[in-house]
Design a protein around this motif. Structure first.
Motif, PDB file in Angstrom:
ATOM      1  N   ALA A 108      26.050  35.794  -5.540  1.00  0.00           N
ATOM      2  CA  ALA A 108      27.255  36.581  -5.837  1.00  0.00           C
ATOM      3  C   ALA A 108      26.870  38.046  -6.042  1.00  0.00           C
ATOM      4  CB  ALA A 108      27.954  36.048  -7.091  1.00  0.00           C
ATOM      5  N   PRO A 109      26.799  38.826  -4.957  1.00  0.00           N
ATOM      6  CA  PRO A 109      26.486  40.247  -5.127  1.00  0.00           C
ATOM      7  C   PRO A 109      27.425  40.881  -6.148  1.00  0.00           C
ATOM      8  CG  PRO A 109      26.541  39.675  -2.812  1.00  0.00           C
ATOM      9  CD  PRO A 109      27.056  38.476  -3.577  1.00  0.00           C
ATOM     10  N   ARG A 110      26.882  41.683  -7.004  1.00  0.00           N
ATOM     11  CA  ARG A 110      27.643  42.276  -8.097  1.00  0.00           C
ATOM     12  C   ARG A 110      28.210  43.622  -7.698  1.00  0.00           C
ATOM     13  NH1 ARG A 110      22.530  41.763 -11.600  1.00  0.00           N
ATOM     14  NH2 ARG A 110      21.765  41.893  -9.503  1.00  0.00           N
ATOM     15  N   THR A 111      29.352  43.942  -8.250  1.00  0.00           N
ATOM     16  CA  THR A 111      29.978  45.246  -8.040  1.00  0.00           C
ATOM     17  C   THR A 111      30.287  45.844  -9.393  1.00  0.00           C
ATOM     18  OG1 THR A 111      30.995  44.499  -5.997  1.00  0.00           O
ATOM     19  CG2 THR A 111      31.921  46.462  -7.010  1.00  0.00           C
ATOM     20  N   ARG A 112      30.043  47.129  -9.518  1.00  0.00           N
ATOM     21  CA  ARG A 112      30.395  47.859 -10.737  1.00  0.00           C
ATOM     22  C   ARG A 112      31.339  48.986 -10.351  1.00  0.00           C
ATOM     23  NH1 ARG A 112      26.684  44.837 -12.210  1.00  0.00           N
ATOM     24  NH2 ARG A 112      24.972  44.933 -13.594  1.00  0.00           N
ATOM     25  N   HIS A 113      32.394  49.150 -11.106  1.00  0.00           N
ATOM     26  CA  HIS A 113      33.347  50.269 -10.866  1.00  0.00           C
ATOM     27  C   HIS A 113      33.330  51.182 -12.075  1.00  0.00           C
ATOM     28  CE1 HIS A 113      35.268  48.784  -7.213  1.00  0.00           C
ATOM     29  NE2 HIS A 113      35.109  47.608  -7.722  1.00  0.00           N
TER      30      HIS A 113
ATOM     31  N   GLN B   6      28.094  50.005  -6.573  1.00  0.00           N
ATOM     32  CA  GLN B   6      28.836  50.840  -7.513  1.00  0.00           C
ATOM     33  C   GLN B   6      29.662  51.815  -6.682  1.00  0.00           C
ATOM     34  OE1 GLN B   6      25.234  52.008  -9.773  1.00  0.00           O
ATOM     35  NE2 GLN B   6      26.356  51.241 -11.549  1.00  0.00           N
ATOM     36  N   ILE B   7      30.963  51.899  -7.000  1.00  0.00           N
ATOM     37  CA  ILE B   7      31.863  52.757  -6.227  1.00  0.00           C
ATOM     38  C   ILE B   7      32.480  53.792  -7.161  1.00  0.00           C
ATOM     39  CG2 ILE B   7      33.943  52.820  -4.793  1.00  0.00           C
ATOM     40  CD1 ILE B   7      33.259  49.916  -3.971  1.00  0.00           C
ATOM     41  N   TYR B   8      32.451  55.043  -6.711  1.00  0.00           N
ATOM     42  CA  TYR B   8      32.992  56.180  -7.458  1.00  0.00           C
ATOM     43  C   TYR B   8      33.924  56.943  -6.528  1.00  0.00           C
ATOM     44  CZ  TYR B   8      28.625  55.021  -9.846  1.00  0.00           C
ATOM     45  OH  TYR B   8      27.585  54.348 -10.456  1.00  0.00           O
ATOM     46  N   GLY B   9      35.103  56.415  -6.281  1.00  0.00           N
ATOM     47  CA  GLY B   9      36.026  57.075  -5.373  1.00  0.00           C
ATOM     48  C   GLY B   9      35.519  57.015  -3.947  1.00  0.00           C
ATOM     49  N   ASP B  10      35.169  58.185  -3.380  1.00  0.00           N
ATOM     50  CA  ASP B  10      34.686  58.257  -2.001  1.00  0.00           C
ATOM     51  C   ASP B  10      33.169  58.279  -1.903  1.00  0.00           C
ATOM     52  OD1 ASP B  10      37.205  58.154  -0.869  1.00  0.00           O
ATOM     53  OD2 ASP B  10      37.456  60.321  -0.850  1.00  0.00           O
ATOM     54  N   VAL B  11      32.492  57.930  -2.995  1.00  0.00           N
ATOM     55  CA  VAL B  11      31.034  57.825  -3.019  1.00  0.00           C
ATOM     56  C   VAL B  11      30.680  56.427  -3.516  1.00  0.00           C
ATOM     57  CG1 VAL B  11      28.898  58.717  -4.045  1.00  0.00           C
ATOM     58  CG2 VAL B  11      30.749  60.291  -3.445  1.00  0.00           C
ATOM     59  N   ALA B  12      29.681  55.832  -2.905  1.00  0.00           N
ATOM     60  CA  ALA B  12      29.247  54.499  -3.315  1.00  0.00           C
ATOM     61  C   ALA B  12      27.723  54.436  -3.308  1.00  0.00           C
ATOM     62  CB  ALA B  12      29.827  53.434  -2.385  1.00  0.00           C
ATOM     63  N   MET B  13      27.211  53.518  -4.106  1.00  0.00           N
ATOM     64  CA  MET B  13      25.774  53.335  -4.205  1.00  0.00           C
ATOM     65  C   MET B  13      25.475  51.840  -4.152  1.00  0.00           C
ATOM     66  SD  MET B  13      23.224  54.612  -7.259  1.00  0.00           S
ATOM     67  CE  MET B  13      24.090  53.726  -8.545  1.00  0.00           C
ATOM     68  N   VAL B  14      24.440  51.493  -3.419  1.00  0.00           N
ATOM     69  CA  VAL B  14      23.943  50.123  -3.404  1.00  0.00           C
ATOM     70  C   VAL B  14      22.498  50.155  -3.879  1.00  0.00           C
ATOM     71  CG1 VAL B  14      23.428  48.074  -2.016  1.00  0.00           C
ATOM     72  CG2 VAL B  14      25.443  49.477  -1.473  1.00  0.00           C
ATOM     73  N   VAL B  15      22.207  49.390  -4.920  1.00  0.00           N
ATOM     74  CA  VAL B  15      20.832  49.205  -5.375  1.00  0.00           C
ATOM     75  C   VAL B  15      20.460  47.778  -4.984  1.00  0.00           C
ATOM     76  CG1 VAL B  15      19.281  49.118  -7.370  1.00  0.00           C
ATOM     77  CG2 VAL B  15      21.115  50.825  -7.275  1.00  0.00           C
ATOM     78  N   CYS B  16      19.314  47.630  -4.331  1.00  0.00           N
ATOM     79  CA  CYS B  16      18.914  46.321  -3.839  1.00  0.00           C
ATOM     80  C   CYS B  16      17.391  46.229  -3.783  1.00  0.00           C
ATOM     81  CB  CYS B  16      19.505  46.067  -2.459  1.00  0.00           C
ATOM     82  SG  CYS B  16      19.058  47.310  -1.216  1.00  0.00           S
ATOM     83  N   TYR B  17      16.928  45.027  -3.574  1.00  0.00           N
ATOM     84  CA  TYR B  17      15.511  44.811  -3.318  1.00  0.00           C
ATOM     85  C   TYR B  17      15.284  44.784  -1.816  1.00  0.00           C
ATOM     86  CZ  TYR B  17      14.669  43.459  -8.166  1.00  0.00           C
ATOM     87  OH  TYR B  17      14.546  43.459  -9.532  1.00  0.00           O
TER      88      TYR B  17
END
Length: 134
Positions: free
Chosen positions: A129-134, A76-87
């Motif tokens: 297919a790693p998912r991306t959310r914007h 998930q990307i929020y401008g200049d901040v991003a988050m990765v949730v994973c196992y």
């Protein structure tokens, strides 16, 4: 390279540094001008770059530390901040992790890592297919 690819690259580098027990690379991956935090499973929360890096030096110096596999990252990307949730898979057990990044000097740097137990487990074939959310 797209932002999504750059964030995934930084996330992969974090797990590679862990598995290589590479403290120098681990230190390079963490932000230098933004306050950082880390929540290791079973530890109290850690705040501040030096405290967080000391925790990693301690973990990485443990020669009995098993390898850690990261699977099914969701970005998930929020401008200049991003988050990765994973196992995370370690010794046959699953953890769920959140890795937060900030863009610092044109590179994605960690500002938070949190990992803990989960009842869930990765979906079969979910890594295709790693998912991306914007």
């Amino acid at each position: 390279m797209s932002d999504r690819e750059s964030v995934l690259f930084a996330n992969d580098a974090f797990y590679q540094a862990f598995n290589d027990r590479d403290g120098e690379t681990m230190a390079e991956l963490w932000a230098q001008r933004v306050e950082v935090a880390c929540l290791h499973p079973g530890w109290p929360p850690l705040f501040g770059r030096e405290v967080v890096l000391q925790s990693w030096r301690s973990i990485l110096s443990n020669t009995d530390q098993p390898a850690l596999e990261m699977v099914q990252p969701v970005v998930q990307i929020y401008g200049d901040v991003a988050m990765v949730v994973c196992y995370e898979t370690i010794s046959g057990q699953y953890l769920i992790a959140t890795n937060m990044f900030v863009r610092e000097d044109g590179a994605w740097r960690l500002i938070n890592h949190q990992s803990g137990p989960t009842n869930g487990k990765p979906e079969p074939g979910g890594d295709d297919a790693p998912r991306t959310r914007h």
